[in-house]
Scaffold this active site. Structure first.
Site, mmCIF file in Angstrom:
data_model
loop_
_atom_site.group_PDB
_atom_site.id
_atom_site.type_symbol
_atom_site.label_atom_id
_atom_site.label_comp_id
_atom_site.label_asym_id
_atom_site.label_seq_id
_atom_site.Cartn_x
_atom_site.Cartn_y
_atom_site.Cartn_z
ATOM 1 N N ALA A 75 9.513 -13.518 18.642
ATOM 2 C CA ALA A 75 10.897 -13.327 19.084
ATOM 3 C C ALA A 75 11.815 -14.065 18.118
ATOM 4 O O ALA A 75 11.349 -14.830 17.260
ATOM 5 C CB ALA A 75 11.088 -13.890 20.487
ATOM 6 N N LYS A 76 13.088 -13.852 18.230
ATOM 7 C CA LYS A 76 14.056 -14.642 17.468
ATOM 8 C C LYS A 76 15.382 -14.596 18.205
ATOM 9 O O LYS A 76 15.675 -13.631 18.917
ATOM 10 C CB LYS A 76 14.238 -14.048 16.068
ATOM 11 C CG LYS A 76 14.753 -15.043 15.065
ATOM 12 C CD LYS A 76 13.662 -15.972 14.596
ATOM 13 C CE LYS A 76 14.106 -16.945 13.555
ATOM 14 N NZ LYS A 76 12.962 -17.662 12.965
ATOM 15 N N GLY A 77 16.169 -15.640 18.012
ATOM 16 C CA GLY A 77 17.490 -15.684 18.621
ATOM 17 C C GLY A 77 18.528 -16.022 17.577
ATOM 18 O O GLY A 77 18.210 -16.599 16.537
#
Ligand SMILES: NC(=O)c1ccc[n+]([C@@H]2O[C@H](COP(=O)([O-])OP(=O)(O)OC[C@H]3O[C@@H](n4cnc5c(N)ncnc54)[C@H](O)[C@@H]3O)[C@@H](O)[C@H]2O)c1
Length: 418
Positions: free
Chosen positions: A105-107
């Site tokens: 994931a990444k934000g």
């Protein structure tokens, strides 16, 4: 005219190529072309002068096939959806290359954090955490630091999540300060991992003795890599950050530079050393060196500068620093490139150790952390190298083959729901 670089298209291109190479059936890899969940949040933040300012944030969960999603949070004015998607995909592959039981994931939040006061930054971080809260947690998705985010901010995330849960949840985020469940060795883990991979690559390519190394970016990753590689006996001939760069053929005084940075907001600006000349950050990429370590932002090695790169070995410490076109140039020129998903995986490996310690309420000592990090990085390097040697392929392709094979195996084992 060069087309606008889309980092997600870059990832899709790589997946397609790897799937062809592995003769995969479409059904087995097609799900990985699509992020499982894309969260876009609008963040109202009360600024110090009383007015409300809106910010845009993302949390993109690419895959949970091999385990809970894992990936950093980036605060940068140029954060956009395609970039976050590509970085999330990269995390899925990275966790698979080093064989962690995680997905990716990444934000990101579109903001220039240097323009915010500390209290504004805290309110923004907490609001972002609240906005993505239903989708994160130790069993779901575990954020971590990335560009312009740090342990203190991870502490705010842990506190916000814990307050809204009603009990302390240290395992919701990694890269925290030590006193609230952070792991020893996490802060320097990515730079240490980059150094271990550089050491293994130099051994493999018989580049013996002290090498001339240039590093773009002197933040968390670049500065720790500089310290450790300097301690290993290499000459750090070039460094740069957002405020400028320096080159010295005989090797820069890294301990003095680190001291200067600590005093001057982590910037090189104003640092003077006999024999060191000032260079631009772009110039650093093409300076005279044996090893080039891009450790700042993505997309910096392009068709425009790849031909001028003099290094024999490139170790990608940043995420996605090389475009597809630049990659082709390096292959033609015989420059070996160790890809980001292997080279900078040290951070997520020690994040994994931190999460394991949090879940079990354990505290490991630094030697244990570093020893286990070394073992995992060396093993992953050897596995990628073996594929590269067997298939006579470059290291990026070999790393993708290893990662995609593991993902597809997990996908097949789990089956397609319902
Ligand atoms: N921190 C981690 O654990 C981690 C893990 C894996 C990958 N990465 C990747 O490593 C890279 C660096 O991350 P970090 O945590 O060190 O970030 P950071 O914010 O600590 O440092 C970034 C550095 O890049 C420099 N920089 C920014 N723009 C620049 C430019 N135009 N030219 C030259 N230098 C520039 C900054 O001055 C700073 O020195 C990013 O691509 C990140 O995604 C970080």
């Amino acid at each position: 005219m060069e087309q606008k670089y889309n980092p997600y298209d870059n990832m899709l291109h790589v997946l397609e190529e790897t799937a062809q190479e592995l003769h995969l059936e479409k059904d087995n890899y097609i799900p990985f072309k699509y992020p499982e969940r894309e969260i876009k949040v609008a963040l109202p933040v009360r600024m110090d002068d009383g007015h409300v300012q809106m910010f845009e944030g993302y949390r993109i969960q690419h895959s949970s096939t091999r385990g809970p999603c894992k990936g950093g949070i980036r605060f940068h004015p140029e954060v956009d959806e395609d970039e976050v998607k590509a970085l999330a995909f990269g995390m899925t592959l990275k966790c698979a290359v080093v064989d962690l039981p995680y997905g990716g994931a990444k934000g990101g939040v579109q903001v220039d954090p240097t323009k915010l006061s500390e209290t504004e930054l805290e309110r923004l971080t907490r609001r972002y955490t609240a906005a993505i809260l239903p989708f994160i947690g130790p069993e779901k998705d575990i954020p971590a630091p990335d560009v312009n985010t740090n342990p203190k901010m991870m502490g705010w995330i842990m506190d916000t999540y814990s307050m809204l849960s009603g009990y302390p949840v240290p395992g919701v985020v990694t890269g925290k300060p030590i006193d609230i469940g952070g792991s020893l060795g996490r802060n320097e883990a990515t730079g240490r991992g980059v150094s271990i991979i550089t050491k293994e690559a130099l051994k493999q390519f018989k580049m013996e003795g002290s090498q001339k190394i240039a590093i773009q970016g002197m933040g968390n990753v670049g500065s720790n890599a500089a310290i450790i590689l300097h301690e290993m006996g290499h000459k750090i001939v070039g460094i740069s950050d957002v405020s400028g760069g320096l080159y010295k053929a005989g090797g820069l005084n890294i301990p003095a530079i680190i001291k200067h940075q600590a005093k001057h907001k982590n910037l090189l600006k104003g640092y003077k050393e006999d024999g060191a000349k000032e260079i631009g950050s772009a110039e650093l990429l093409t300076c005279d060196c044996d090893v080039l370590i891009p450790a700042a932002l993505g997309g910096v090695l392009t068709a425009a500068n790849a031909n001028k790169v003099k290094a024999k070995l490139i170790v990608e410490a940043a995420n996605g620093p090389t475009t597809v076109e630049a990659d082709e140039v390096f292959k033609k020129k015989g420059i070996t490139l160790i890809p980001d998903i292997l080279a900078n995986a040290g951070g997520v490996v020690v994040s994994y150790f931190e999460w394991v310690q949090n879940i079990q309420s354990l505290m490991w000592d630094l030697d244990r952390v570093n020893e286990m990090l070394g073992k995992i990085m060396e093993k992953a390097f050897a596995q990628v190298r073996d594929i590269a040697v067997k298939d006579k392929s470059d290291y990026r392709k070999a790393a993708y083959i290893l990662a995609v094979s593991r993902l597809v195996e997990a996908r097949k084992t789990r089956g397609v729901f319902p």
